[in-house]
Design a protein around this motif. Structure first.
Motif, short mmCIF file in Angstrom:
data_model
loop_
_atom_site.label_atom_id
_atom_site.label_comp_id
_atom_site.label_asym_id
_atom_site.label_seq_id
_atom_site.Cartn_x
_atom_site.Cartn_y
_atom_site.Cartn_z
N TRP A 141 0.83 -1.21 0.00
CA TRP A 141 0.00 0.00 0.00
C TRP A 141 0.86 1.26 0.00
CZ3 TRP A 141 -4.61 0.63 -1.59
CH2 TRP A 141 -5.56 -0.37 -1.47
N ILE A 142 2.02 1.21 0.65
CA ILE A 142 2.92 2.36 0.61
C ILE A 142 3.36 2.63 -0.82
CG2 ILE A 142 5.19 3.21 1.33
CD1 ILE A 142 4.81 1.77 3.97
N ASN A 143 3.71 1.57 -1.55
CA ASN A 143 4.13 1.74 -2.94
C ASN A 143 2.99 2.26 -3.81
OD1 ASN A 143 6.74 0.82 -2.48
ND2 ASN A 143 6.16 -1.32 -2.73
N ILE A 144 1.76 1.86 -3.49
CA ILE A 144 0.61 2.31 -4.28
C ILE A 144 0.29 3.78 -3.98
CG2 ILE A 144 -1.88 2.01 -4.62
CD1 ILE A 144 -1.45 -0.98 -4.09
N LEU A 145 0.38 4.19 -2.72
CA LEU A 145 -0.07 5.51 -2.31
C LEU A 145 1.01 6.58 -2.32
CD1 LEU A 145 -2.28 4.44 0.74
CD2 LEU A 145 -3.05 4.98 -1.57
N GLN A 146 2.27 6.21 -2.51
CA GLN A 146 3.33 7.22 -2.44
C GLN A 146 3.23 8.21 -3.60
OE1 GLN A 146 6.91 4.98 -2.44
NE2 GLN A 146 6.70 4.24 -4.53
N HIS A 147 4.07 9.26 -3.54
CA HIS A 147 3.96 10.39 -4.47
C HIS A 147 4.01 9.94 -5.93
CE1 HIS A 147 5.31 14.03 -6.65
NE2 HIS A 147 4.51 14.64 -5.79
N ASP A 148 4.93 9.05 -6.26
CA ASP A 148 5.03 8.54 -7.63
C ASP A 148 4.54 7.09 -7.71
OD1 ASP A 148 7.05 7.56 -6.07
OD2 ASP A 148 8.60 7.66 -7.60
N GLY A 149 3.58 6.74 -6.86
CA GLY A 149 3.08 5.38 -6.81
C GLY A 149 2.08 5.09 -7.91
N LEU A 150 1.57 3.86 -7.88
CA LEU A 150 0.67 3.38 -8.92
C LEU A 150 -0.61 4.21 -9.00
CD1 LEU A 150 -0.05 1.23 -11.04
CD2 LEU A 150 -0.97 -0.17 -9.18
#
Length: 303
Positions: A141-150
Motif C-alpha cells: 500500500w505504501i508503494n501504491i499511495l506514495q507520491h510517484d506510486g501506482l
C-alpha cells in the motif's frame, strides 16, 4: 472404577485446561506488568525499582511492596499526550469498525445467499490475503499511495488530476490500511451467522405482507446481531492497540496509543509508564467485552 468415573475425569481435565492456559499465559504476565506499572523508573537493569528478591526474605518483600505507588497512573491522567492518544485510538477504532461493518455486511450477506459451491469460492477469496505477510501487504500500500506510486500514475494517465495527490502519511491512508487488513475479521463472523439463518423465516415474513426491505430489517438483521457484535469486537479491540498501520501509513501529527506505548518502552526506556499505559488500555478494552457478554445473556434469556 465405574465407566462414568473414567469419562468424567478426562472431561474435567479438559474443562480445567482453558482456565490453566489463561492463568499461565494471561493472568501471570498481567500481574508482572501491573507490578512494573506501580514501580519507579531507574537507570539500571531492570530499568525500574523496586525489584522483588525472594532470597532476601519476607522483610525485603514487604519493603518492596511498600515502595509501590500509583504515580504512573496519575501521570497518565495529568498529561494530555496520553489522554489524547487514548481518545484518538478509540475514535479511530470506532470509525474503522463502522466502515468495516458497512462494507463487510453486504459482502457476508451476498456470500450467505450463494450456492454452496460458490460459497466455498467466496470464502477462499476472503481468506487468500492471509497467505501473504501482513507487513508485505502494508508496504504494498505504501508503494501504491506514495507520491510517484501506482495510484497517482493511473490518475495522471487518465487526466483526472494534473499533479500527484498526497495520499501517504494521511488519516485516509491509515483508514484504508486498517479496513483492508481487518475486513476478513468482520466478514467471517457475519457470514457464519447469516449462513445459518432459516430461509423459511423470510418466506413467512413475505407471506405476512412484509416487503424485502422490511423482512431484512425486522428478521435478518436482528437475527444477525450476534455476528455483528462478534465482528465488531474482533476488529475494534486490535485496532485500538494498532501500531504498524498508523506508524507506516498515517502522519505523525497525533499518535495512537500503540505508538505511544512503543515510544515509552523503546525510546524513553520508561518501563513503568509504558506498563501503566498497557494496564489502562487493557481495562478500557474489557468494557466492550463485558457489554457484549451482557447483551448475549439478555438475548438468551429472551429466547
Amino acid at each position: 472404577m465405574s465407566g462414568r468415573a473414567i469419562f468424567t475425569r478426562p472431561a474435567r481435565l479438559v474443562a480445567i485446561a482453558p482456565y490453566l492456559w489463561m492463568a499461565l499465559f494471561f493472568l501471570v504476565p498481567f500481574l508482572f506488568v501491573l507490578k512494573i506499572s506501580l514501580s519507579q523508573t531507574a537507570i539500571a537493569q531492570p530499568p525500574y525499582t523496586p525489584v522483588f528478591n525472594l532470597v532476601q526474605g519476607g522483610d525485603a518483600i514487604r519493603e518492596a511492596f511498600g515502595a509501590l505507588s500509583f504515580d504512573n497512573f496519575r501521570l497518565l491522567l495529568s498529561d494530555n499526550l496520553y489522554v489524547l492518544s487514548y481518545l484518538r485510538s478509540l475514535t479511530v477504532a470506532a470509525i474503522s469498525t463502522a466502515i468495516l461493518l458497512l462494507i463487510g455486511y453486504p459482502i457476508a450477506y451476498g456470500m450467505a445467499r450463494l450456492s454452496p459451491r460458490w460459497q466455498a469460492v467466496a470464502m477462499m477469496l476472503v481468506i487468500v490475503p492471509f497467505w501473504t505477510s501482513f507487513l508485505i501487504r502494508i508496504y504494498a500500500w505504501i508503494n501504491i499511495l506514495q507520491h510517484d506510486g501506482l495510484l497517482n500514475q493511473v490518475l495522471l494517465a487518465l487526466h483526472i488530476v494534473s499533479t500527484p495527490v498526497v495520499w501517504l502519511s494521511t488519516d485516509g491512508a491509515m483508514y484504508l490500511g486498517i479496513v483492508y487488513s481487518y475486513l476478513p475479521f468482520m466478514i467471517l463472523p457475519l457470514y457464519a451467522t447469516l449462513s445459518k439463518l432459516d430461509p423459511a423465516l423470510l418466506e413467512a415474513a413475505s407471506d405476512l405482507g412484509a416487503s424485502p426491505r422490511q423482512a431484512f430489517w425486522q428478521v435478518t438483521f436482528p437475527l444477525s446481531l450476534p455476528g455483528v457484535g462478534a465482528g465488531a469486537l474482533l476488529c475494534f479491540i486490535p485496532i485500538v492497540g494498532e501500531f504498524v498501520i498508523p506508524d507506516l501509513l498515517a502522519g505523525s501529527d497525533s499518535l495512537m496509543i500503540g505508538q505511544t506505548l512503543w515510544l515509552e518502552f523503546f525510546t524513553n526506556k520508561d518501563w513503568p509508564v509504558a506498563s501503566a499505559v498497557a494496564v489502562v488500555l487493557l481495562l478500557l478494552l474489557v468494557v466492550p467485552l463485558v457489554l457484549y457478554d451482557r447483551l448475549q445473556r439478555r438475548q438468551l434469556e429472551r429466547t
